[in-house]
Design a protein around this motif. Structure first.
Motif, PDB file in Angstrom:
ATOM      1  N   TYR A  87       0.856  -1.183   0.000  1.00 25.18           N
ATOM      2  CA  TYR A  87       0.000   0.000   0.000  1.00 25.18           C
ATOM      3  C   TYR A  87       0.893   1.235   0.000  1.00 25.18           C
ATOM      4  CZ  TYR A  87      -3.147   3.706   1.303  1.00 25.18           C
ATOM      5  OH  TYR A  87      -3.843   4.892   1.297  1.00 25.18           O
ATOM      6  N   LEU A 105      -5.629  -4.735  -1.878  1.00 28.80           N
ATOM      7  CA  LEU A 105      -4.515  -5.370  -1.183  1.00 28.80           C
ATOM      8  C   LEU A 105      -4.716  -6.885  -1.137  1.00 28.80           C
ATOM      9  CD1 LEU A 105      -3.995  -2.917   1.816  1.00 28.80           C
ATOM     10  CD2 LEU A 105      -2.746  -3.012  -0.356  1.00 28.80           C
ATOM     11  N   TYR A 130      -8.725   2.382   2.411  1.00 23.93           N
ATOM     12  CA  TYR A 130      -7.543   3.052   2.931  1.00 23.93           C
ATOM     13  C   TYR A 130      -7.239   4.366   2.208  1.00 23.93           C
ATOM     14  CZ  TYR A 130      -6.837  -1.459   5.125  1.00 23.93           C
ATOM     15  OH  TYR A 130      -7.019  -2.615   5.855  1.00 23.93           O
TER      16      TYR A 130
END
Length: 216
Positions: A87, A105, A130
């Motif tokens: 990430y 992810l 995120y």
């Protein structure tokens, strides 16, 4: 309902087999192609005609950006969902601006992957949880794909709250700025998600940008 045709490109065979095992539990998917490199995927696309490619950003024979560029130039209708163990904000921005439809992810829950596949097909994009509002806005300066949104009639108060949400204000901060109770703000936020047809902040930001409520 016709099953969505899925292709998988990842050099790690164990990971590919894990994805296949997950997808086999869902009748709405039809795995038509799997490969450990980009060239094999590219060569088989004209024959297998996948709707979505689940693709590692790092392949042994070509970079993810190279493959995305080739797919966008030659098979623009194919949706690209990047799978990565990393990430990194700039990495996500680079692949999305190159033309990927989503970034997921590898340690995500299977349910999130299933949702991501549906989102890239139905909405044209998938932004994971995120990503900050700031990064989403940066991506929207040059949208990677056609982004659709539900028609929604918002009143003035809802627009005020939507603007503040897009500024990353908390419910408490919004309540203080607009002289409302936190519970009232929570109610408005819930209605905005329902009206706009999104479960995530990303959807609200995209709607606000598309409709000129905020600028990027």
């Amino acid at each position: 309902m016709t099953p969505l045709k899925i292709a998988i490109a990842d050099e790690h065979k164990i990971f590919r087999k894990g994805l296949i095992a997950i997808l086999e539990d869902f009748k709405e998917f039809d795995l038509v192609l799997e490969a450990g490199n980009g060239f094999e995927i590219v060569n088989q696309i004209p024959f297998k005609k996948p709707d979505v490619i689940l693709m590692d950003i790092k392949l042994p024979d070509m970079s993810g950006l190279q493959m995305i560029g080739y797919l966008r130039e030659n098979f623009d209708g194919v949706k690209i969902l990047i799978l990565s163990a990393h990430y990194e904000d700039q990495g996500i921005i680079n692949v999305m601006k190159a033309g990927a439809n989503g970034y997921l992810l590898k340690d995500s829950e299977p349910e999130e992957m299933i949702q991501a596949i549906h989102d890239v097909c139905e909405k044209g994009f998938y932004f994971n949880k995120y990503l900050s509002v700031t990064l989403i806005k940066e991506l929207l300066v040059q949208p990677p794909a056609t982004i659709g949104s539900r028609e929604a009639m918002l009143n003035d108060r809802e627009i005020d709250i939507l603007k503040l949400i897009c500024e990353e204000s908390t419910n408490i901060e919004i309540a203080e700025k607009l002289f409302l109770s936190v519970r009232t703000v929570e109610g408005y936020r819930t209605r905005l998600f329902e009206k706009i047809g999104s479960k995530k902040i990303a959807g609200l930001v995209i709607y606000a940008v598309k409709n000129g409520i905020i600028s990027v």
